[in-house]
Design an enzyme around this catalytic site. Structure first.
Site, PDB file in Angstrom:
ATOM      1  N   TYR A 171       0.976  -0.972  -0.131  1.00 44.08           N
ATOM      2  CA  TYR A 171       0.331  -0.450   0.017  1.00 44.08           C
ATOM      3  C   TYR A 171       1.237   1.055  -0.041  1.00 44.08           C
ATOM      4  O   TYR A 171       0.487   2.297  -0.994  1.00 44.08           O
ATOM      5  CB  TYR A 171      -0.783  -0.277   1.549  1.00 44.08           C
ATOM      6  N   LYS A 175       0.703   4.365  -2.839  1.00 39.82           N
ATOM      7  CA  LYS A 175       0.196   5.238  -2.907  1.00 39.82           C
ATOM      8  C   LYS A 175       2.031   6.508  -2.582  1.00 39.82           C
ATOM      9  O   LYS A 175       1.551   7.725  -3.186  1.00 39.82           O
ATOM     10  CB  LYS A 175      -0.252   5.689  -1.114  1.00 39.82           C
TER      11      LYS A 175
END
Length: 313
Positions: A171, A175
């Site tokens: 993640y 991002k």
């Protein structure tokens, strides 16, 4: 003399594509833009948090809510995780509404594991939705926006992408990568009237399941939606930037450099000796991505080197 209310910022005539719009933040974005006149493609395959399964129900419910309120919206259940899916999402906007003006990439998934134990499958599954998913929708939308001479792109990062967090290497990497993708879209879109920015949101959605949120302040998705709405509006005056929205606070996040220390040559020991000065943030450089942060970084660095070498000489 009374203060006049600010004119409403509306989206009449605009077409917006919002990924991950069946629930949570994406749903709030879709409802807000539709309430202000945008025609909306509500994209959501209805997947579980891990990214598996398909259920058109969430997207259909949002579209029904928009239509019942007098707005216009259509469902897209294609997945951002493949190039074909991304193209299909953008095609839905063109086929139903004839154009695309706004792209908000909000779709996301989570697969938790420590760095030492994360599988390649779990790493790729999250990159496929967040980072590759962003590219899969930005690429076809960007060309159409440039041809039309107008566009607003809003990509979703996270404090996990800026600062990192434990058990989310997939993640966090996604991002962080989204920030770079948005910056390139901002640079390449500048001459065509296309602006690209990043929203860094925090809200209590199903991605917070399993966390103890009892001490949290109000953090509903509706607190983040107005910032995204502004980034998606023609009044948006920034590009290549990041806005944070958390618990009612809207702020700018940015990358800065210290001026650092110049020497004509270095040893490891000298780096050690100078580290406090190297890290001194009292006079930071804040280089706007657009128009020329990349060049400014190099130019300023070279100028310091030239001045330093002249003094040495």
């Amino acid at each position: 003399m009374t203060d006049q209310p600010a004119p409403e910022l509306r989206f009449d005539g605009r077409v917006a594509v919002i990924t991950g719009a069946g629930r949570g933040l994406g749903r709030a974005y879709a409802l807000l833009l539709a309430s202000k006149g945008a025609r909306v493609v509500v994209n959501d395959p209805g997947a579980a948090i891990s990214g598996e399964s398909v259920d058109a129900g969430p997207a259909e419910e949002v579209v029904a809510e928009i239509v019942s309120a007098g707005g216009e919206a259509v469902v897209s259940t294609a997945s951002v995780a493949t190039p074909e899916g991304g193209q299909a999402i953008i095609d839905t906007a063109v086929e139903h509404f004839g154009r695309i003006d706004i792209l908000v990439h909000n779709a996301g998934n989570n697969r938790y594991a420590s760095l030492a134990e994360m599988t390649y499958e779990d790493f790729d599954a999250v990159l496929d939705v967040h980072l590759r998913g962003a590219f899969h929708v930005v690429r076809p939308a960007f060309s159409l926006m440039c041809d039309a001479g107008y566009g607003r792109i809003v990509l979703t990062s996270s404090i996990g992408g800026i600062y990192g967090n434990k058990n989310v290497a997939n993640y966090a990497a996604s991002k962080a990568g989204i920030i770079g993708l948005s910056n390139v879209a901002a640079l390449e879109g500048q001459e065509f009237g296309v602006k690209s920015n990043v929203i860094v949101p925090a809200a209590l959605t199903r991605l917070a399941e399993g966390l103890d949120t009892s001490a949290y302040p109000p953090m509903g998705p509706e607190l983040t939606a107005p910032a995204v709405g502004w980034l998606a509006h023609e009044n948006c005056s920034i590009t290549g930037e990041m806005l944070v929205a958390i618990a009612g606070r809207v702020a700018r996040a940015f990358i800065a450099e210290t001026p650092g220390v110049y020497r004509p040559s270095w040893t490891v020991e000298e780096v050690d000796e100078q580290m406090a000065a190297i890290r001194d943030t009292s006079d930071p450089w804040i280089l706007p991505v657009v128009p020329s942060a990349h060049l400014d970084h190099i130019t300023k660095s070279f100028a310091i080197a030239m001045e330093g070498s002249a003094h040495v000489g």
